[in-house]
Enzyme design. Structure first.
Site, PDB file in Angstrom:
ATOM      1  N   GLU A  38       0.858  -1.182  -0.060  1.00  0.00           N
ATOM      2  CA  GLU A  38       0.084   0.050   0.071  1.00  0.00           C
ATOM      3  C   GLU A  38       0.852   1.093   0.062  1.00  0.00           C
ATOM      4  O   GLU A  38       1.828   1.319   0.782  1.00  0.00           O
ATOM      5  CB  GLU A  38      -0.988   0.080   1.316  1.00  0.00           C
ATOM      6  CG  GLU A  38      -1.970  -0.844   1.312  1.00  0.00           C
ATOM      7  CD  GLU A  38      -2.871  -1.039   2.505  1.00  0.00           C
ATOM      8  OE1 GLU A  38      -2.903   0.066   3.072  1.00  0.00           O
ATOM      9  OE2 GLU A  38      -3.165  -2.144   2.932  1.00  0.00           O
ATOM     10  N   ASN A  45     -18.321   5.063  13.645  1.00  0.00           N
ATOM     11  CA  ASN A  45     -17.847   5.034  12.144  1.00  0.00           C
ATOM     12  C   ASN A  45     -16.669   5.607  12.051  1.00  0.00           C
ATOM     13  O   ASN A  45     -15.944   6.536  12.968  1.00  0.00           O
ATOM     14  CB  ASN A  45     -19.155   5.700  11.347  1.00  0.00           C
ATOM     15  CG  ASN A  45     -18.993   7.166  12.046  1.00  0.00           C
ATOM     16  OD1 ASN A  45     -18.319   8.230  11.703  1.00  0.00           O
ATOM     17  ND2 ASN A  45     -20.187   7.562  12.716  1.00  0.00           N
TER      18      ASN A  45
END
Length: 907
Positions: free
Chosen positions: A384, A444
């Site tokens: 990544e 979240n």
């Protein structure tokens, strides 16, 4: 009755005993109950939407009593790829006892149907495999093994994804077909060399991207057309590899990657973020009781996907720490399938369980250190990097400058492919891209699912242009007067490419043509002295102050995924000029300047314009051209930008936090003093000294401790219409790095036709501009806006020499760099103010202002992108609080005005 936990792999159940026979008056009902949470959830704690339900296909499959349960096709290249040894292992499922030798017959045949379209399938048989006798004392595999040879195999690679069709047939003793299985297979060989991963003996470069399964309407469920769209976009932008993050994906995805040609890391459905906060529990990677569950996921992945040519590496999962269980997983894979390598980043990417050094978000200078470490024999491929969150992917060209020049660096996978926004409807019926918290979901991660190079509907972000440039396989350089064109492919020649060139002077096309080149073999190059090129005479005869040569490589013929004429590679560079540089100081005409002072306002009448300058505020109050209002407010210093996601990364240590602490978002510029001086009948000078204070609003006091900036601004008003602004900026030395150094002004909203000579046509910034060629571009103000799902600084254009803003009738204003030493500007023009871009949390919340806010920056800080959770703009793109000076020239224009003639004054 039956239970399964891995939500991404097939769950196969034998249900014969529960079924009612055909003709029965009883109905068969298939009922599935989905448990949202289980202990398996601890192994599926990926950073993405946790959506319930079944994301894969559901089907009933009827098979004969004896059928082909599984098969594994392997190949190995022999004698410089003149032929390949083929082996197919077959396992039968037998619900009744049979004599293996006399009662059934197993056949395996390889067909090459691609080169013989329209012919009988049997005539395309290129290899028939023969059943081998089992060993007397079998160890390991207890099935059927068939072997054969394929002469002159057409090898599979991402560049040339040649596929064969394998058919495995089960027949009874009379030759009747009992069962048949088939798939596409590719002949290729994965191997290792010191600091290299090899495909068919070549150290291919991984130009990759991470891909989550995501659809904006149906979430994690897959649609084939969406998969195809992804692959076409990837191919269009020179992406040749994908990492399945972070779980095995839909089976059709693998078939398409085989077909399109995409190197793949297939990743097990193991990620354990939930244990990050569970300090009292032993991590699953360390706990023997979790080993079976982890191994089950790895085995299921390998067994399902093992026949796909696109897979060059198996991954043990993602961000699941590291422990003995990982060593067990790697050991099983290496025993089962030694034809591929093993990848795992956990444990800092250099454990014995990975065949690749695979760090994530490592800074490029640290990558180079590892590559040059003589004790590290594995290649480094970033699993990544370049976190594509909002306006991001700065510095990516620096990664590729190092990758292209450093042995042992072999590429990486950008994070990630698509913004994982979900389509949501407002109360008024409008739709928008929703992210964490928009559904009342807690906890979240807010917009941390929006890290893509494309929007959820597959519209590319501007940064994807930079990716295409960095990933382009045809590299063109210009050094010491020599243009070098290099084919970095390992399998494809340039036979199917057409090279074109165009030469431009100061934004105007001078000449163009087709560049006749010999066909370049893979890994070969061709040198051209620029003086011998077809562009030379046009270049030397031009009086332009700067000349740019652009060479592009285009497809001559369509491919499976790209149309003819598609630009594969494009490179621009400035050609050396022997003539003296041309000053952009105006050759002003001796035209009398008329001006008067009324109530602290300076009214200046120039050629076709009228300027009202407020002496009290020290700024232009209005500017009219041919009686048409053009500028409504300005020109004032500006050092603030609406923060991007990257600016906010790092919490208290973020750029944004430091800017807010210094009150850079709320600077009040007050005039300290001013003077008006008549230099001649043709020239008037106005000098303004500003102090930029962080005095809180409503406070009447100001002290030197609140003074952040001192800005001296000198306006030179010429009778010809020229207005030249000289700025001298002195920031306080203890300020953090600045977002921008420039000026801001506001134009009447009808000045929406923007033309500029600089980099474009798409958004670009100082650390993300390699793909943006210098040229002449035109856009509407609305078209310049980039609708990132979470608003912030956007729409910039780098290295701008001049820009015009005009209404539809041609009235407007021109601005350019001024003087020989002036560097190009960073341009931004938007109906959305900086405050509005900072306020809104969704693009759809943005409210247009009553005018156009324009920024012309002498310097603009880079946007960064090495990651989005730490301040990581590279030093060369930072703006330390140091004194600087710059100049900008303004000029009123009409429909008859040529910006090029203004920019290029002649004697």
């Amino acid at each position: 009755m039956l239970f399964n936990q891995d939500s991404r792999l097939p769950a196969e159940f034998e249900i014969t005993e529960f079924c009612h026979e055909c003709g029965s008056d009883k109905k068969n009902v298939v009922a599935v109950k989905v448990y949202r949470w289980s202990d398996g959830s601890y192994l599926e704690d990926q950073d993405h939407w946790w959506l319930s339900g079944i994301h894969r296909d559901v089907l009933l499959l009827s098979k004969p009593k004896v059928f082909i349960a599984d098969y594994f096709c392997r190949s190995s290249l022999i004698e410089s790829s003149t032929h390949a040894d083929l082996e197919v292992e077959v396992i039968l499922d037998k619900s009744m006892k049979i004599n293996d030798i006399t009662d059934v017959k197993i056949e395996a045949t390889l067909f090459d149907i691609n080169t013989n379209e329209g012919t009988n399938l049997l005539s395309t048989n290129v290899a028939s495999l023969e059943l081998q006798q089992p060993p007397h004392f079998p160890l390991g595999f207890h099935g059927y093994r068939l072997e054969g040879k394929l002469k002159n195999p057409k090898l599979w690679s991402a560049e040339q994804p040649n596929l064969y069709t394998l058919v495995v047939t089960l027949k009874d003793a009379s030759g009747n077909i009992i069962d048949c299985e088939s798939c596409q297979v590719g002949i290729r060989q994965i191997s290792k060399a010191p600091k290299q991963l090899l495909v068919n003996g070549h150290p291919v470069v991984i130009r990759g991207v991470n891909r989550h399964e995501h659809h904006p309407r149906i979430g994690k469920t897959n649609i084939e057309s969406c998969m195809v769209k992804d692959l076409v976009l990837m191919k269009e932008h020179n992406i040749n590899a994908v990492r399945n993050s972070h779980y095995p994906q839909h089976q059709r995805w693998y078939e398409l990657c085989d077909l399109f040609g995409m190197y793949m890391i297939d990743e097990a459905n193991i990620e354990t973020h939930g244990f990050d906060l569970s300090r009292d529990f032993k991590h699953p990677s360390q706990e023997p009781s979790w080993a079976i569950s982890m191994l089950d996921r790895v085995i299921g992945m390998v067994e399902r996907d093992k026949n796909h040519a696109c897979i060059i590496s198996w991954s043990l999962g993602n961000e699941a720490s590291y422990g003995p269980n990982h060593a067990a997983l790697a050991g099983w894979i290496r025993g089962k399938d030694p034809s591929r390598v093993v990848h795992y980043e956990g444990g800092r990417s250099r454990t014995s369980s990975t065949d690749i050094v695979c760090p994530m978000y490592m800074r490029i200078w640290d990558c180079v250190k590892i590559a040059k470490d003589p004790n590290e024999t594995r290649p480094l491929i970033l699993c990544e990097y370049s976190h594509a969150m909002g306006n991001s992917n700065g510095n990516i060209h620096e990664y590729w400058e190092a990758i292209d020049s450093t042995f042992g660096l072999q590429g990486g996978f950008i994070w990630d492919w698509v913004d994982q926004g979900l389509l949501k409807e407002n109360a008024n019926g409008s739709k928008y891209w929703a992210y964490g918290g928009d559904f009342g979901d807690t906890p979240n991660d807010l917009n941390f699912c929006l890290n893509g190079l494309i929007w959820p509907d597959r519209t590319p972000h501007p940064a994807l242009n930079e990716v295409k440039y960095c990933y382009q396989p045809i590299k063109i350089s210009f050094t010491n007067g020599v243009i070098k064109i290099t084919n970095t492919n390992f399998y494809q020649t340039t036979e199917d490419l057409e090279f074109n060139w165009v030469i431009e002077g100061d934004g105007c096309k001078l000449d163009s043509g087709i560049l006749s080149l010999q066909t370049l073999d893979p890994q070969s190059s061709y040198d051209i002295k620029w003086e011998t090129g077809p562009w030379y005479s046009s270049c030397t005869s031009s009086s332009s102050s700067e000349t740019f040569l652009t060479i592009t490589a285009k497809l001559l013929h369509p491919t499976r995924w790209l149309q003819s004429g598609h630009v594969v590679s494009s490179q621009q560079f400035e050609l050396p000029m022997k003539k003296d540089s041309i000053s952009h100081v105006p050759k002003t005409k001796e035209i009398t300047l008329n001006w008067e002072t009324i109530d602290h306002k300076l009214i200046i009448h120039q050629n076709v314009s009228e300027i009202t300058f407020n002496i009290q505020s020290g700024a232009i109050e209005s500017w009219k051209v041919e009686g048409v209002p053009v500028m409504l407010k300005g020109i004032t210093p500006c050092f603030w930008r609406a923060p991007t996601d990257n600016d906010k990364g790092g919490e208290a240590n973020s750029y944004f936090s430091k800017w807010k602490a210094a009150n850079l978002d709320n600077i009040c510029f007050t005039k300290e003093n001013s003077s008006v001086t008549k230099i001649s009948d043709h020239l008037l000078e106005v000098n303004i000294v500003y102090h930029g204070d962080n005095t809180p609003e409503g406070s009447s006091s100001s002290s030197s401790s609140n003074n952040l900036f001192k800005v001296d601004m000198k306006y030179s008003f010429h009778g010809s219409g020229d207005v030249v602004l000289f700025c001298n900026v002195k920031p306080r030395s203890d300020l953090p790095p600045l977002p921008r150094v420039g000026v801001e002004f506001h134009l009447e909203k009808s000045m929406n036709n923007v033309k500029w000579y600089g980099r474009g046509p798409f958004e670009c910034y100082p650390d993300r501009k390699a793909a943006a060629h210098v040229g002449l571009y035109e856009k509407k103000v609305d078209e310049m806006h980039v609708p990132y799902i979470v608003p912030g600084e956007c729409s910039g254009r780098a290295d701008v020499r001049w820009v015009t803003f005009q209404n539809d009738k041609g009235s407007g204003i021109y601005a350019s760099i001024y003087g020989n030493s002036s560097s190009p500007m960073q341009l931004n023009a938007s109906y959305y103010t900086t405050k509005e871009l900072d306020r809104a949390t969704h693009n759809e919340e943005l409210v247009k202002g009553d005018d156009i806010e324009v920024h012309l920056d002498h310097k603009h800080m880079g946007i960064g992108g090495d990651d989005s959770w730490s301040p990581c703009v590279h030093d060369k793109y930072m703006l330390p609080p140091l004194p600087c000076a710059f100049s900008i020239r303004f000029f009123p224009i009409t429909a008859a005005t040529s910006p090029h003639d203004i920019y290029m004054p002649r004697n």
